[in-house]
Design an enzyme around this catalytic site. Structure first.
Site, PDB file in Angstrom:
ATOM      1  N   GLU A 151       0.719  -1.286   0.115  1.00 20.55           N
ATOM      2  CA  GLU A 151      -0.002  -0.083  -0.001  1.00 20.55           C
ATOM      3  C   GLU A 151       1.026   1.201   0.019  1.00 20.55           C
ATOM      4  O   GLU A 151       2.002   1.568   0.721  1.00 20.55           O
ATOM      5  CB  GLU A 151      -0.948  -0.046   1.323  1.00 20.55           C
ATOM      6  CG  GLU A 151      -1.648   1.178   1.314  1.00 20.55           C
ATOM      7  CD  GLU A 151      -2.515   1.214   2.774  1.00 20.55           C
ATOM      8  OE1 GLU A 151      -3.600   0.606   2.838  1.00 20.55           O
ATOM      9  OE2 GLU A 151      -2.311   2.036   3.395  1.00 20.55           O
ATOM     10  N   ALA A 172     -19.765  -0.149   4.769  1.00 22.38           N
ATOM     11  CA  ALA A 172     -18.653  -0.445   3.499  1.00 22.38           C
ATOM     12  C   ALA A 172     -19.648  -1.571   2.535  1.00 22.38           C
ATOM     13  O   ALA A 172     -19.408  -1.755   1.273  1.00 22.38           O
ATOM     14  CB  ALA A 172     -17.659  -1.102   3.892  1.00 22.38           C
ATOM     15  N   HIS A 211     -13.204  -5.187  14.521  1.00 20.64           N
ATOM     16  CA  HIS A 211     -13.389  -3.871  14.485  1.00 20.64           C
ATOM     17  C   HIS A 211     -13.649  -3.182  15.850  1.00 20.64           C
ATOM     18  O   HIS A 211     -14.283  -3.635  16.590  1.00 20.64           O
ATOM     19  CB  HIS A 211     -14.334  -3.584  13.551  1.00 20.64           C
ATOM     20  CG  HIS A 211     -14.371  -2.028  12.989  1.00 20.64           C
ATOM     21  ND1 HIS A 211     -14.835  -0.866  13.785  1.00 20.64           N
ATOM     22  CD2 HIS A 211     -13.889  -1.227  11.735  1.00 20.64           C
ATOM     23  CE1 HIS A 211     -14.786   0.233  13.077  1.00 20.64           C
ATOM     24  NE2 HIS A 211     -14.038  -0.071  12.000  1.00 20.64           N
ATOM     25  N   ARG A 252     -15.324   1.748   4.518  1.00 24.82           N
ATOM     26  CA  ARG A 252     -16.363   2.784   5.424  1.00 24.82           C
ATOM     27  C   ARG A 252     -15.396   4.217   5.208  1.00 24.82           C
ATOM     28  O   ARG A 252     -15.777   5.140   5.250  1.00 24.82           O
ATOM     29  CB  ARG A 252     -16.916   2.304   6.726  1.00 24.82           C
ATOM     30  CG  ARG A 252     -17.825   3.370   7.123  1.00 24.82           C
ATOM     31  CD  ARG A 252     -18.134   3.316   8.775  1.00 24.82           C
ATOM     32  NE  ARG A 252     -17.157   3.709   9.432  1.00 24.82           N
ATOM     33  CZ  ARG A 252     -17.063   3.581  10.904  1.00 24.82           C
ATOM     34  NH1 ARG A 252     -18.166   3.471  11.561  1.00 24.82           N
ATOM     35  NH2 ARG A 252     -16.082   4.014  11.335  1.00 24.82           N
ATOM     36  N   GLY A 253     -14.150   4.076   5.904  1.00 23.53           N
ATOM     37  CA  GLY A 253     -13.349   5.179   6.091  1.00 23.53           C
ATOM     38  C   GLY A 253     -13.577   5.898   7.645  1.00 23.53           C
ATOM     39  O   GLY A 253     -14.563   5.541   8.045  1.00 23.53           O
ATOM     40  N   TYR A 291     -10.546  -7.459   9.991  1.00 24.55           N
ATOM     41  CA  TYR A 291     -10.144  -6.922  11.219  1.00 24.55           C
ATOM     42  C   TYR A 291      -9.753  -8.257  12.333  1.00 24.55           C
ATOM     43  O   TYR A 291     -10.577  -8.838  12.705  1.00 24.55           O
ATOM     44  CB  TYR A 291     -10.769  -5.862  11.894  1.00 24.55           C
ATOM     45  CG  TYR A 291     -11.443  -4.842  11.078  1.00 24.55           C
ATOM     46  CD1 TYR A 291     -10.277  -3.531  11.043  1.00 24.55           C
ATOM     47  CD2 TYR A 291     -12.442  -4.886  10.336  1.00 24.55           C
ATOM     48  CE1 TYR A 291     -10.619  -2.656  10.232  1.00 24.55           C
ATOM     49  CE2 TYR A 291     -12.978  -3.681   9.611  1.00 24.55           C
ATOM     50  CZ  TYR A 291     -11.862  -2.668   9.310  1.00 24.55           C
ATOM     51  OH  TYR A 291     -12.317  -1.777   8.437  1.00 24.55           O
ATOM     52  N   HIS A 314      -8.678   2.802  -3.450  1.00 26.16           N
ATOM     53  CA  HIS A 314      -9.400   2.885  -2.393  1.00 26.16           C
ATOM     54  C   HIS A 314     -10.563   3.805  -2.505  1.00 26.16           C
ATOM     55  O   HIS A 314     -10.319   4.867  -3.056  1.00 26.16           O
ATOM     56  CB  HIS A 314      -8.630   3.425  -0.946  1.00 26.16           C
ATOM     57  CG  HIS A 314      -7.589   2.380  -0.557  1.00 26.16           C
ATOM     58  ND1 HIS A 314      -7.426   2.405   0.819  1.00 26.16           N
ATOM     59  CD2 HIS A 314      -7.047   1.430  -1.368  1.00 26.16           C
ATOM     60  CE1 HIS A 314      -6.122   1.339   0.949  1.00 26.16           C
ATOM     61  NE2 HIS A 314      -5.954   0.991  -0.223  1.00 26.16           N
TER      62      HIS A 314
END
Length: 289
Positions: free
Chosen positions: A17, A125, A149, A109-110, A145, A79
């Protein structure tokens, strides 16, 4: 190429990334990072999205993804976040990506940026995943996650929400950073039991500094195991020693994950090619086994 096609070929997928330059810097400054990464021969490179509505940075995501595809000839994954993109934004960005030959999108979702009002067309998301699936022939990825999360009430709920993203159209998952491989392997078992059978990449972030990693885990809810706590205590105030120790820690994580049959490794480079090169060199033979 859709990223899901990279998997199941008898080898561990290796990706990374990068993030766009700060909005005060020219987008061309990303060339230095990409020039440093190109010889590693990553299977794909993802490009993060501006937080909470920063239109300059958001535009850079599409530009950099196109650059990766067309100048460096490496598959790119752009993204896209719910908090920074409404339906009109998503339509425009997806059209730009398609025109540039970028076929893959990571739907998130961010995180809300207090300097910008979040968009509200997509709450989760999974809704953005479903929308992208309707709008065009994109490879769609989503986040997962290993420790759950931080907003999920429990791990069962977290896996249920992840299944919703996959059912909505996510074909590939990239995990948040973690520092204890047992957390990832337990998560992977939960996901497979729940019927989540898409490729899942393990997200690895080499430590840049003691302050940066403490800030990161506070934001995302990841935990620091005792082994890493000792490393930070011993080397945290010595940048060169910490760099060497963090590279060694990441290499140890990656070699163990590959031995455990992980689908892929996603390296959070923090735009640091030298660290990425050191890790890639150390695991070059491991990836071939």
């Amino acid at each position: 190429m859709k990223l899901c096609q990279l998997f199941g070929q008898g080898r561990t997928v290796f990706s990374c990334e990068v993030f766009p330059p700060k909005k005060t810097a020219p987008v061309d400054s990303i060339y230095q990072t990409l020039d440093g990464l190109k010889d590693i021969r990553f299977d794909f490179i993802s490009v993060t999205y501006g937080a909470g509505g920063s239109s300059n940075v958001n535009q850079s995501t599409s530009e950099i993804a196109a650059l990766i595809e067309n100048k460096y000839h490496i598959p790119a994954m752009a993204h896209l976040t719910c908090v920074a993109a409404g339906r009109e934004d998503a339509d425009r960005i997806l059209a730009e990506l398609k025109k540039a030959g970028v076929e893959n999108v990571l739907a998130l979702r961010g995180d809300v940026n207090p300097d910008y009002l979040p968009k509200t067309d997509f709450k989760y998301a999974s809704e953005l995943v479903a929308y992208i699936r309707e709008k065009g022939d994109f490879g769609i990825s989503a986040a997962c996650y290993p420790e759950g999360h931080f907003e999920s009430p429990d791990l069962v709920s977290d896996i249920r929400h992840l299944k919703e993203k996959v059912d909505a159209g996510a074909q590939h998952l990239v995990s948040q950073l973690f520092f204890d491989n047992d957390d990832f392997f337990r998560f992977l078992e939960r996901a497979r039991i729940a019927g989540i059978n898409v490729p899942i990449e393990a997200g690895i972030m080499p430590i840049q500094s003691k302050n940066s990693i403490q800030r990161m885990v506070t934001m995302c809810g990841a935990t620091i195991p005792s082994k890493l706590t000792r490393l930070l205590a011993k080397y945290g105030d010595h940048p060169e020693a910490l760099r060497e120790a963090s590279i060694a820690y990441a290499i140890d994580q990656i070699s163990d994950l590959i031995a455990g049959g992980v689908d892929g490794i996603h390296l959070y480079t923090m735009n640091n090619p030298d660290t990425a090169k050191a890790i890639a060199k150390a695991i070059s033979s491991i990836r071939k086994v």
